[in-house]
Design a protein around this motif. Structure first.
Motif, PDB file in Angstrom:
ATOM      1  N   TRP A 133       4.765  38.442  -3.586  1.00  0.00           N
ATOM      2  CA  TRP A 133       3.336  38.772  -3.631  1.00  0.00           C
ATOM      3  C   TRP A 133       3.118  40.237  -4.005  1.00  0.00           C
ATOM      4  N   LEU A 134       3.933  41.130  -3.445  1.00  0.00           N
ATOM      5  CA  LEU A 134       3.802  42.546  -3.777  1.00  0.00           C
ATOM      6  C   LEU A 134       4.158  42.777  -5.247  1.00  0.00           C
ATOM      7  N   GLU A 135       5.187  42.085  -5.727  1.00  0.00           N
ATOM      8  CA  GLU A 135       5.561  42.197  -7.137  1.00  0.00           C
ATOM      9  C   GLU A 135       4.431  41.696  -8.037  1.00  0.00           C
ATOM     10  N   TRP A 136       3.715  40.676  -7.573  1.00  0.00           N
ATOM     11  CA  TRP A 136       2.577  40.162  -8.359  1.00  0.00           C
ATOM     12  C   TRP A 136       1.480  41.215  -8.483  1.00  0.00           C
ATOM     13  N   PHE A 137       1.151  41.866  -7.376  1.00  0.00           N
ATOM     14  CA  PHE A 137       0.149  42.930  -7.434  1.00  0.00           C
ATOM     15  C   PHE A 137       0.602  44.052  -8.369  1.00  0.00           C
ATOM     16  N   ASP A 138       1.867  44.421  -8.289  1.00  0.00           N
ATOM     17  CA  ASP A 138       2.391  45.459  -9.183  1.00  0.00           C
ATOM     18  C   ASP A 138       2.283  45.021 -10.646  1.00  0.00           C
ATOM     19  N   TYR A 139       2.524  43.739 -10.878  1.00  0.00           N
ATOM     20  CA  TYR A 139       2.472  43.163 -12.230  1.00  0.00           C
ATOM     21  C   TYR A 139       1.049  43.207 -12.792  1.00  0.00           C
ATOM     22  N   ILE A 140       0.088  42.778 -12.009  1.00  0.00           N
ATOM     23  CA  ILE A 140      -1.291  42.687 -12.501  1.00  0.00           C
ATOM     24  C   ILE A 140      -2.019  44.026 -12.417  1.00  0.00           C
ATOM     25  N   LEU A 141      -1.894  44.712 -11.308  1.00  0.00           N
ATOM     26  CA  LEU A 141      -2.691  45.923 -11.090  1.00  0.00           C
ATOM     27  C   LEU A 141      -2.028  47.191 -11.603  1.00  0.00           C
ATOM     28  N   GLU A 142      -0.689  47.186 -11.672  1.00  0.00           N
ATOM     29  CA  GLU A 142       0.028  48.399 -12.080  1.00  0.00           C
ATOM     30  C   GLU A 142       0.817  48.216 -13.369  1.00  0.00           C
ATOM     31  N   GLN A 143       0.639  47.047 -14.035  1.00  0.00           N
ATOM     32  CA  GLN A 143       1.273  46.767 -15.319  1.00  0.00           C
ATOM     33  C   GLN A 143       2.805  46.849 -15.270  1.00  0.00           C
ATOM     34  N   LYS A 144       3.392  46.386 -14.174  1.00  0.00           N
ATOM     35  CA  LYS A 144       4.843  46.323 -14.057  1.00  0.00           C
ATOM     36  C   LYS A 144       5.320  44.922 -14.441  1.00  0.00           C
ATOM     37  N   ASP A 145       6.611  44.650 -14.265  1.00  0.00           N
ATOM     38  CA  ASP A 145       7.177  43.373 -14.685  1.00  0.00           C
ATOM     39  C   ASP A 145       6.687  42.226 -13.797  1.00  0.00           C
ATOM     40  N   LYS A 146       6.589  41.046 -14.413  1.00  0.00           N
ATOM     41  CA  LYS A 146       6.221  39.847 -13.663  1.00  0.00           C
ATOM     42  C   LYS A 146       7.347  39.491 -12.694  1.00  0.00           C
ATOM     43  N   PRO A 147       7.013  38.961 -11.507  1.00  0.00           N
ATOM     44  CA  PRO A 147       8.067  38.558 -10.563  1.00  0.00           C
ATOM     45  C   PRO A 147       9.072  37.609 -11.215  1.00  0.00           C
ATOM     46  N   LEU A 148      10.350  37.899 -11.059  1.00  0.00           N
ATOM     47  CA  LEU A 148      11.386  37.081 -11.678  1.00  0.00           C
ATOM     48  C   LEU A 148      11.387  35.653 -11.152  1.00  0.00           C
ATOM     49  N   PHE A 149      10.909  35.470  -9.931  1.00  0.00           N
ATOM     50  CA  PHE A 149      10.922  34.137  -9.327  1.00  0.00           C
ATOM     51  C   PHE A 149      10.041  33.163 -10.088  1.00  0.00           C
ATOM     52  N   LEU A 150       8.993  33.654 -10.712  1.00  0.00           N
ATOM     53  CA  LEU A 150       8.015  32.779 -11.371  1.00  0.00           C
ATOM     54  C   LEU A 150       8.506  32.400 -12.764  1.00  0.00           C
ATOM     55  N   LYS A 151       9.257  31.311 -12.829  1.00  0.00           N
ATOM     56  CA  LYS A 151       9.829  30.856 -14.100  1.00  0.00           C
ATOM     57  C   LYS A 151       8.811  30.108 -14.958  1.00  0.00           C
ATOM     58  N   ASP A 152       7.834  29.487 -14.318  1.00  0.00           N
ATOM     59  CA  ASP A 152       6.795  28.746 -15.047  1.00  0.00           C
ATOM     60  C   ASP A 152       5.581  28.612 -14.128  1.00  0.00           C
ATOM     61  N   LYS A 153       4.581  27.875 -14.575  1.00  0.00           N
ATOM     62  CA  LYS A 153       3.332  27.793 -13.821  1.00  0.00           C
ATOM     63  C   LYS A 153       3.499  27.057 -12.483  1.00  0.00           C
ATOM     64  N   VAL A 154       4.336  26.025 -12.435  1.00  0.00           N
ATOM     65  CA  VAL A 154       4.582  25.290 -11.196  1.00  0.00           C
ATOM     66  C   VAL A 154       6.023  25.547 -10.770  1.00  0.00           C
ATOM     67  N   ASN A 155       6.200  26.131  -9.590  1.00  0.00           N
ATOM     68  CA  ASN A 155       7.528  26.462  -9.068  1.00  0.00           C
ATOM     69  C   ASN A 155       7.696  25.727  -7.743  1.00  0.00           C
ATOM     70  N   TYR A 156       8.609  24.748  -7.706  1.00  0.00           N
ATOM     71  CA  TYR A 156       8.705  23.871  -6.546  1.00  0.00           C
ATOM     72  C   TYR A 156      10.153  23.693  -6.113  1.00  0.00           C
ATOM     73  N   GLN A 157      10.350  23.560  -4.800  1.00  0.00           N
ATOM     74  CA  GLN A 157      11.686  23.366  -4.254  1.00  0.00           C
ATOM     75  C   GLN A 157      11.909  21.883  -3.991  1.00  0.00           C
ATOM     76  N   VAL A 158      12.999  21.353  -4.508  1.00  0.00           N
ATOM     77  CA  VAL A 158      13.321  19.941  -4.337  1.00  0.00           C
ATOM     78  C   VAL A 158      14.101  19.786  -3.035  1.00  0.00           C
ATOM     79  N   MET A 159      13.451  19.234  -2.026  1.00  0.00           N
ATOM     80  CA  MET A 159      14.111  19.071  -0.733  1.00  0.00           C
ATOM     81  C   MET A 159      15.353  18.196  -0.869  1.00  0.00           C
ATOM     82  N   GLY A 160      16.440  18.651  -0.272  1.00  0.00           N
ATOM     83  CA  GLY A 160      17.686  17.900  -0.317  1.00  0.00           C
ATOM     84  C   GLY A 160      18.606  18.294  -1.452  1.00  0.00           C
ATOM     85  N   THR A 161      18.185  19.275  -2.283  1.00  0.00           N
ATOM     86  CA  THR A 161      19.031  19.699  -3.410  1.00  0.00           C
ATOM     87  C   THR A 161      19.398  21.168  -3.351  1.00  0.00           C
ATOM     88  N   ASP A 162      18.751  21.924  -2.493  1.00  0.00           N
ATOM     89  CA  ASP A 162      18.978  23.365  -2.379  1.00  0.00           C
ATOM     90  C   ASP A 162      18.723  24.085  -3.701  1.00  0.00           C
TER      91      ASP A 162
END
Length: 747
Positions: free
Chosen positions: A501-530
């Motif tokens: 969340w802090l990286e997101w604010f830095d990305y939008i408000l301070e023109q820094k890099d987008k959070p690396l975790f956000l690979k695409d628009k929908v980011n979901y964890q598949v339970m049972g697959t780690d």
């Protein structure tokens, strides 16, 4: 954070087996200190808990009372380890008030030097903490010893004359006494130290009042970092949970270079206006942002963040968009109205009254009243067994509530609710970047997904990202637990949301890099697959669904890809006048993973054995072909995986009022005893790997519980119906051409 801790403790208590501790051994000696020491010794032996975080959280306090200080510190570290990966800042700070006290006691033999040693231990701990932990440290010292003393004495009085005490109550007494003891002996030393240390870092402007355009008054608090020079971007948090600890949250953002502003909902804190939750956010937030952008320290760029009600308020802010608002991060956002609160698909929940009392009983928040689960369950039970209308719930509680009654006057998604958040094409005007977070078991998941889907429905070019994983309501707000409701999450799910969340604010408000975790628009964890997966759109999960028909072949109830005789049906009869099951319903565990299913007032359909592994990603939908001998019915559907080891895994659930299933804005009563189709419009998303050898199990039932209003099917306003409207038992026929579409992807 205090709110989440309270809720977590309440939930933890639900997992403790109903055991008792005998009070015969101490005779009539119910002096508080003697009773607490006795209970702590008994709890050290008898207390059992499956949830690791809850176990250590209770045991370190018990061992403090028993003066097993080294063991207590070790168990406190075990609690921190549960949260270290997902929320390292909070993990480092939590329990510091106890740690500092223990280390002081261990070094102190003469009370005359307690103050001196306490200051040494306090400074030592403070200097070791990272900056983000220092910022939230004050919230652990925001406790009134006087209030704890009153609560403890009341609980002790309630125990007088009893031969035994429930372990749950014994734990409450010990926890409160331990907190009281530490607060009484040390907080008077800690608070001046905190203020002295913080003044070196921050400038705080509290109790700022501004007038809104419609003559309302709201209260703001501003925190600025003394080391940050020049104009700054601002993080705005709109909250109805007024309290001193909100400043600690603001300091976290100020420590990272942002101006931070807390906006209290109209009527809260120092506002003289009436408290009317949800009703004024759209206008008041606009005026607050307008005030912020005119301050000398503001660069005119504002971002918002927060969860639950705070998440809703960000969407309210987009209803009347201020040009200074550049991004929002709604976490577990309430879908106000019929989406998920105070109704889910037009069915009102009893919890809505409990929450209203929580935020309306005073200008701050009534934590003690909200935490009193025993009292609220007794209110729900009294209403349920009385057979009185749902409108009488507030009167039965002993405190009539005008807002509760106003809500009940709007059972449809009408203009009253529509004015609070964007409606349909209004979503097309939201052109700021958005980062939404929710969880598969978040109570407000339906709200979060409603906003996400509506935004893309009306704005195909929206810049809106979603993070969703195996989290509950607090987990979706950054307080991720490794285990809850009988389920242990995959290690990969223990992410640091606060960092993202802090990286997101830095990305939008301070023109820094987008959070690396956000690979695409929908980011979901598949339970049972780690593992985490990503998708460009949530709509793609509707493309690959398998249809299962719900049927009765006179031998069993089944889920099958083959449709049999559409004229045959499975019958469910429910006596809505029967209230002998109140305690049974109130004590339901509602675990995610369990060995048995509750099988009253429902039908259970099972599929054949899956011959391959599948990934369930998306939501189930479908249609129920049914007839009912009433004009309406409230239904629930739970979908489980029956795993090869015989345990049930709750995948998804759905509830709906049949008369609103096609249109949540207009009620259409059912023709009695005539076959009709009721759509299952399930606004859900879950991802789980289903193992080879599993079965799908579908539970369909009629809602009859103290936790929800009861629809007797008379066709009247459901909130005004009484048990007199029950008459003959409700009978529902589910025909063989009913079906559910399930998103199964072969592995």
């Amino acid at each position: 954070m205090k709110k989440f801790c309270i809720i977590y403790f309440i939930l933890c208590l639900n997992f403790i087996f109903s055991q008792k501790i005998s009070l015969k051994e101490i005779g009539g000696n119910l002096k508080t200190e003697s009773l607490v020491k006795y209970l702590a010794k008994e709890l050290a032996v008898k207390y059992k808990e499956k949830d690791i975080a809850a176990y250590y959280d209770n045991m370190f306090r018990i061992n403090m009372i028993n003066e097993n200080y080294d063991v207590s510190l070790s168990q406190l570290d075990s609690v921190r380890n549960v949260y270290k990966k997902s929320n390292p800042g909070a993990a480092s700070a939590m329990g510091s008030q106890f740690e500092i006290y223990i280390n002081t006691v261990k070094r102190t033999r003469d009370n005359k030097i307690f103050d001196k040693i306490y200051e040494e231990e306090f400074r030592k701990k403070y200097e070791k903490l990272p900056l983000e932990s220092q910022m939230i440290l004050p919230q652990y010292f925001d406790t009134s010893a006087v209030n704890f003393d009153k609560e403890i004495n009341e609980m002790v009085r309630e125990s007088a004359g009893k031969e035994s005490i429930d372990i749950v109550d014994a734990l409450k007494i010990c926890r409160k006494y331990n907190s009281y003891n530490v607060a009484k002996k040390s907080f008077g030393l800690a608070l001046p130290l905190l203020k002295k240390l913080e003044k070196e870092i921050f400038t705080v402007y509290d109790s700022i009042k501004i007038n809104t355009k419609d003559n309302g008054i709201v209260t703001l608090s501003v925190v600025l970092n003394n080391k940050k020079k020049g104009k700054q971007s601002t993080i705005l948090i709109n909250t109805i949970y007024s309290g001193a600890d909100n400043l600690n949250t603001a300091k976290e953002f100020a420590a990272n270079g942002y101006a931070a502003v807390i906006l209290n909902t109209r009527g809260k804190y120092l506002s003289p206006d009436n408290i009317e939750p949800f009703e004024h956010e759209a206008d008041d937030i606009y005026d607050a942002i307008d005030w912020i952008t005119r301050q000398t320290w503001s660069n005119g760029r504002v971002g918002m963040i927060g969860g639950s009600y705070l998440g809703f308020s960000q969407w309210a802010a987009t209803k009347k968009m201020h040009p200074g608002l550049k991004t929002i991060i709604p976490q577990a956002a309430v879908g106000i109205g019929t989406m998920d609160y105070p109704m889910t698909n037009n069915v009102f929940m009893s919890y809505s009254l409990r929450w209203l009392n929580y935020v309306m009983n005073n200008k701050m928040t009534d934590d003690a009243g909200f935490e009193d689960t025993k009292n609220w369950n007794s209110v729900y039970k009294k209403w349920y067994e009385s057979g009185r209308s749902f409108r009488k719930l507030d009167s039965i509680s002993g405190k009539p509530n005008a807002v509760f009654q106003r809500w009940l006057d709007h059972p449809s998604y009408d203009a009253f609710w529509k004015k609070m958040i964007p409606y349909k094409k209004e979503f097309s005007k939201i052109d700021i970047p958005v980062l939404t977070t929710t969880g598969y078991y978040d109570a407000d998941k339906l709200g979060a997904l409603y906003y996400f889907r509506e935004h893309y429905k009306y704005n195909k070019n929206a810049s809106h990202y979603l993070i969703i994983g195996p989290y509950d309501h607090s987990g979706a707000q950054g307080y991720i637990k490794g285990e809850f409701r009988g389920y242990t999450i995959d290690p990969a799910a223990k992410i640091n949301l606060n960092k993202i969340w802090l990286e997101w604010f830095d990305y939008i408000l301070e023109q820094k890099d987008k959070p690396l975790f956000l690979k695409d628009k929908v980011n979901y964890q598949v339970m049972g697959t780690d593992q985490w997966k990503n998708a460009a759109s949530i709509d793609i999960f509707d493309h690959n669904k398998s249809r299962f028909y719900i049927g009765n072949n006179e031998k069993s109830l089944y889920l099958s890809e083959i449709k049999l005789d559409k004229n045959k049906f499975a019958a469910l009869k429910v006596n809505l006048a029967d209230r002998t099951d109140a305690d049974e319903m109130l004590n339901q565990k509602n675990n995610i993973v369990d060995n048995v299913l509750y099988s009253k007032n429902n039908l259970i359909f099972s599929s054949g054995i899956l011959d391959k592994s599948f990934e369930f990603s998306g939501n189930f939908s479908g249609a129920l072909s049914l007839s009912v001998n009433k004009k309406d019915v409230d239904l629930y559907i739970n979908l489980f995986e029956l795993m090869p080891d015989g345990r049930y895994f709750l995948i998804s659930n759905y509830i709906a009022r049949a008369s609103y299933a096609k249109d949540n804005e207009k009620r259409n009563l059912l023709p009695e005893n005539k076959k009709i189709a009721i759509p299952i419009n399930n606004n859900d998303f879950v991802s789980r790997k289903m193992e080879k050898g599993s079965r799908l199990v579908l539970m369909i039932g009629v809602i009859k519980t103290p936790f929800w209003q009861i629809n007797y099917g008379s066709g009247k306003d459901v909130s005004s119906e009484t048990i007199a409207d029950a008459k003959e038992p409700m009978e529902v026929h589910f025909y063989n051409d009913s079906y559910i579409d399930i998103p199964l992807i072969q592995k």
